[in-house]
Write a protein that holds these residues in place. Sequence first.
Motif, PDB file in Angstrom:
ATOM      1  N   PHE A 169       0.796  -1.225   0.000  1.00  0.00           N
ATOM      2  CA  PHE A 169       0.000   0.000   0.000  1.00  0.00           C
ATOM      3  C   PHE A 169       0.832   1.281   0.000  1.00  0.00           C
ATOM      4  O   PHE A 169       0.497   2.243   0.682  1.00  0.00           O
ATOM      5  CB  PHE A 169      -0.979   0.001   1.189  1.00  0.00           C
ATOM      6  CG  PHE A 169      -1.917  -1.165   1.192  1.00  0.00           C
ATOM      7  CD1 PHE A 169      -2.843  -1.350   0.178  1.00  0.00           C
ATOM      8  CD2 PHE A 169      -1.853  -2.118   2.202  1.00  0.00           C
ATOM      9  CE1 PHE A 169      -3.701  -2.439   0.178  1.00  0.00           C
ATOM     10  CE2 PHE A 169      -2.707  -3.217   2.219  1.00  0.00           C
ATOM     11  CZ  PHE A 169      -3.628  -3.380   1.200  1.00  0.00           C
ATOM     12  N   TYR A 170       1.929   1.295  -0.750  1.00  0.00           N
ATOM     13  CA  TYR A 170       2.633   2.548  -0.983  1.00  0.00           C
ATOM     14  C   TYR A 170       3.420   2.433  -2.285  1.00  0.00           C
ATOM     15  O   TYR A 170       3.695   1.340  -2.758  1.00  0.00           O
ATOM     16  CB  TYR A 170       3.552   2.924   0.183  1.00  0.00           C
ATOM     17  CG  TYR A 170       4.717   1.984   0.430  1.00  0.00           C
ATOM     18  CD1 TYR A 170       5.924   2.121  -0.246  1.00  0.00           C
ATOM     19  CD2 TYR A 170       4.615   0.978   1.391  1.00  0.00           C
ATOM     20  CE1 TYR A 170       6.994   1.282   0.000  1.00  0.00           C
ATOM     21  CE2 TYR A 170       5.678   0.130   1.649  1.00  0.00           C
ATOM     22  CZ  TYR A 170       6.867   0.295   0.948  1.00  0.00           C
ATOM     23  OH  TYR A 170       7.930  -0.552   1.196  1.00  0.00           O
ATOM     24  N   GLY A 171       3.781   3.596  -2.835  1.00  0.00           N
ATOM     25  CA  GLY A 171       4.540   3.621  -4.076  1.00  0.00           C
ATOM     26  C   GLY A 171       6.010   3.849  -3.867  1.00  0.00           C
ATOM     27  O   GLY A 171       6.843   3.349  -4.620  1.00  0.00           O
ATOM     28  N   MET A 172       6.356   4.648  -2.835  1.00  0.00           N
ATOM     29  CA  MET A 172       7.765   4.863  -2.512  1.00  0.00           C
ATOM     30  C   MET A 172       7.882   5.375  -1.087  1.00  0.00           C
ATOM     31  O   MET A 172       7.352   6.432  -0.754  1.00  0.00           O
ATOM     32  CB  MET A 172       8.404   5.873  -3.473  1.00  0.00           C
ATOM     33  CG  MET A 172       9.916   5.978  -3.304  1.00  0.00           C
ATOM     34  SD  MET A 172      10.682   7.150  -4.434  1.00  0.00           S
ATOM     35  CE  MET A 172      12.397   6.644  -4.323  1.00  0.00           C
ATOM     36  N   GLN A 173       8.565   4.622  -0.258  1.00  0.00           N
ATOM     37  CA  GLN A 173       8.890   5.056   1.100  1.00  0.00           C
ATOM     38  C   GLN A 173      10.289   4.536   1.415  1.00  0.00           C
ATOM     39  O   GLN A 173      10.452   3.397   1.830  1.00  0.00           O
ATOM     40  CB  GLN A 173       7.861   4.527   2.110  1.00  0.00           C
ATOM     41  CG  GLN A 173       6.568   5.298   2.141  1.00  0.00           C
ATOM     42  CD  GLN A 173       6.744   6.720   2.653  1.00  0.00           C
ATOM     43  OE1 GLN A 173       7.751   7.050   3.256  1.00  0.00           O
ATOM     44  NE2 GLN A 173       5.766   7.569   2.386  1.00  0.00           N
ATOM     45  N   VAL A 174      11.272   5.372   1.209  1.00  0.00           N
ATOM     46  CA  VAL A 174      12.662   4.923   1.362  1.00  0.00           C
ATOM     47  C   VAL A 174      13.184   5.132   2.776  1.00  0.00           C
ATOM     48  O   VAL A 174      14.295   4.696   3.103  1.00  0.00           O
ATOM     49  CB  VAL A 174      13.581   5.652   0.355  1.00  0.00           C
ATOM     50  CG1 VAL A 174      13.073   5.459  -1.055  1.00  0.00           C
ATOM     51  CG2 VAL A 174      13.717   7.129   0.690  1.00  0.00           C
ATOM     52  N   THR A 175      12.422   5.801   3.628  1.00  0.00           N
ATOM     53  CA  THR A 175      12.933   6.157   4.951  1.00  0.00           C
ATOM     54  C   THR A 175      12.779   5.045   5.988  1.00  0.00           C
ATOM     55  O   THR A 175      13.432   5.089   7.030  1.00  0.00           O
ATOM     56  CB  THR A 175      12.209   7.408   5.483  1.00  0.00           C
ATOM     57  OG1 THR A 175      10.808   7.126   5.627  1.00  0.00           O
ATOM     58  CG2 THR A 175      12.387   8.580   4.530  1.00  0.00           C
ATOM     59  N   ASP A 176      11.935   4.060   5.727  1.00  0.00           N
ATOM     60  CA  ASP A 176      11.607   3.078   6.762  1.00  0.00           C
ATOM     61  C   ASP A 176      12.773   2.190   7.185  1.00  0.00           C
ATOM     62  O   ASP A 176      12.932   1.929   8.380  1.00  0.00           O
ATOM     63  CB  ASP A 176      10.428   2.216   6.301  1.00  0.00           C
ATOM     64  CG  ASP A 176       9.149   3.013   6.174  1.00  0.00           C
ATOM     65  OD1 ASP A 176       8.787   3.682   7.149  1.00  0.00           O
ATOM     66  OD2 ASP A 176       8.532   2.978   5.097  1.00  0.00           O
TER      67      ASP A 176
END
Length: 329
Positions: free
Chosen positions: A129-136
């Motif tokens: 359920f996301y397209g881009m989350q590089v911080t996790d």
Amino acid sequence: MESVVTAHSRRLSNAALVHLSAALAAGLCLLHWSMVDYPERLFQLSWHNAIIANQGPYPEQYRFLSFFLAEGLMRLGLPFDWAHAALRWLFTSASLFVFYRYLTAWFDPLVALLGYFMFAAVLPFTYLFYGMQVTDPLNMLVFLLAFWAIRDGKDAWLFPLVVLGMLNRETVLMIPLLYACVRFDQTSPRRWLWRAAVLAIIAAAIYAGLRFVFGLKAPYAPSGLGAVSGFWHRNAARWTGWVQALAFFNLALLYAWRHLERRPVFLRRALLLVPPFLAIHLSVGNLREIRLFLPLLPVLIPLTLMELTQSHTDELAGTVRKGESSMAG
């Protein structure tokens, strides 16, 4: 119950643990590439370029560290998708390594390995359920190191961790609260209050300073009190979020809350972080983006393992007593 370590098995060597963590992280990164990176590659490239050019929306523009690290790798010659994948692999490998070492202070190495695989098993659920989350991945590693540092009394490490983490994601604002929850009566009031206050001031200063440096950006999601009620309504109504929570927290929903009086003081105090953490993230985030709750695993998985191992020990002791009674009869 400050420790349940026994001598029944050998702890994994650093070499074996590095190998296992690197291999699992590689598989997880391949899964992430298949589920997220490849289908969203054009969107991800445009999003990355917007952050680098200071044209990203609020709050993503202020979470710049992982983007700029990837940009540095790209300027060294790595393609865009390989640069972000390399960082995800590095931070995921390090998180797995740290989590096993964190658990071995309480558990027999085989039980610690079970907790390690419990941690690894839920990571794929965070890729939905996301397209881009590089911080996790980096945020996960910073919180794991912060839990480990506080548990082992290495409080000075919190200062560089807060600085590093705040350049990546504002969730790190919760680390001073975690420190205060654990330390409030373990050291002199002057000492823990001073450290908690300085950590909070550093985090708040970076939070405000980033907005000054990059300028105020328009949010990509609704904000304000009306938006908070909207998030709560959507989180309550979307069945996908509840499925995500059941899969992610799994056994912790049954076992992490039992017999807390038997648990280490550190874990009981760290558990106080869970209610405000849930309240904040359910007010400004989507429950089905379960990656938001990765920082809670360093407290929930150990508590779950302690209940499982204690239940097994109690059952075994009861069997022994029953057998002795039968023999006496």
